[in-house]
Design an enzyme around this catalytic site. Sequence first.
Site, short mmCIF file in Angstrom:
data_model
loop_
_atom_site.label_atom_id
_atom_site.label_comp_id
_atom_site.label_asym_id
_atom_site.label_seq_id
_atom_site.Cartn_x
_atom_site.Cartn_y
_atom_site.Cartn_z
N GLU A 59 1.34 3.88 1.85
CA GLU A 59 1.84 4.38 2.83
C GLU A 59 2.90 3.90 3.47
OE1 GLU A 59 -1.61 3.40 2.25
OE2 GLU A 59 -2.44 4.60 3.74
N CYS A 112 -6.12 2.38 6.36
CA CYS A 112 -6.31 0.65 6.92
C CYS A 112 -5.92 0.36 7.84
CB CYS A 112 -5.90 -0.63 5.48
SG CYS A 112 -4.51 -1.26 5.34
N CYS A 169 -1.80 -0.46 6.93
CA CYS A 169 -1.03 1.10 7.66
C CYS A 169 -0.88 1.88 8.60
CB CYS A 169 -1.91 2.02 6.31
SG CYS A 169 -1.28 0.69 5.15
N HIS A 217 0.96 -1.47 0.39
CA HIS A 217 -0.05 -0.09 0.21
C HIS A 217 1.17 1.26 -0.14
CE1 HIS A 217 -3.99 -1.60 1.85
NE2 HIS A 217 -3.26 -2.41 0.63
#
Lengths: 147, 147
Positions: free
Chosen positions: B48, B76, B79, B46
């Site tokens: 992040e 999420c 992250c 992801h």
Amino acid sequence: MQLALAEADAAALAGDVPVGAVMVGPAGEQVVARNLREVERDPTAHAEVVALRAASKLVGHWRLDGWTMVVTLEPCPMCAGALVNSRVTRLVYGCRDPKAGAVHSLFTIATDPRLNHRLEVVEGVEAEACALRLREFFAARRREGKK
Amino acid sequence: MQLALAEADAAALAGDVPVGAVMVGPAGEQVVARNLREVERDPTAHAEVVALRAASKLVGHWRLDGWTMVVTLEPCPMCAGALVNSRVTRLVYGCRDPKAGAVHSLFTIATDPRLNHRLEVVEGVEAEACALRLREFFAARRREGKK
């Protein structure tokens, strides 16, 4: 879990918090990993994330349906979230982490019905051996004056 | 946030869910990143996590005190947990994620007093522009018959 414990020991020897993980795939594939946060100077390099990345590399995609993660310590929010994101089928862990555990202790991310995937979870496998390594590691650090 | 939105657009062009991130360090250092899950076939990639790993590499250690993460979508659980683990000081995000958001929507991991670090959080910056990209991406995928 014996393999995961050996990985945890290797992490401690390198100065990292002793957590080890093994992933077993649906065809018996096996990936081992350990906490590499200090060694790799990477805040995301917990044993679980290292194992998930290695397993994904092995299979060539990010979905790990049918895989089982075996890890010595209850996953933190980052790792529990990564297990959900990876669609791992089953999680087996050793001891609980009352300070940051996100599977039973502080959150129940791996089994939350609101998320788009849930794992089967087994806890307490070799819990005492897993916890002992952590206690000894932090006791040694305190003796050395590190927090 | 404009830089993060440009990263989100680049992610979409490559077939990844359009989420982009920028990290700004205490001395004005800057790192940009985008969601690379499909491109790198990595469930942990992801925007992040990619940004945190890049910033850690830049500074040579895993603690990112004084850094600000700017990201187009509410993080999420993985992250949000990674942001806590990295000791990032501040999180600025665009739109909420009602299905997996772990800062306000489903969990409040970034500000939970039980964890060993909490972030300052600002939400809603360019929220509509951030959300629009996601809506358009998923609408196009549905038109193409992908779920």
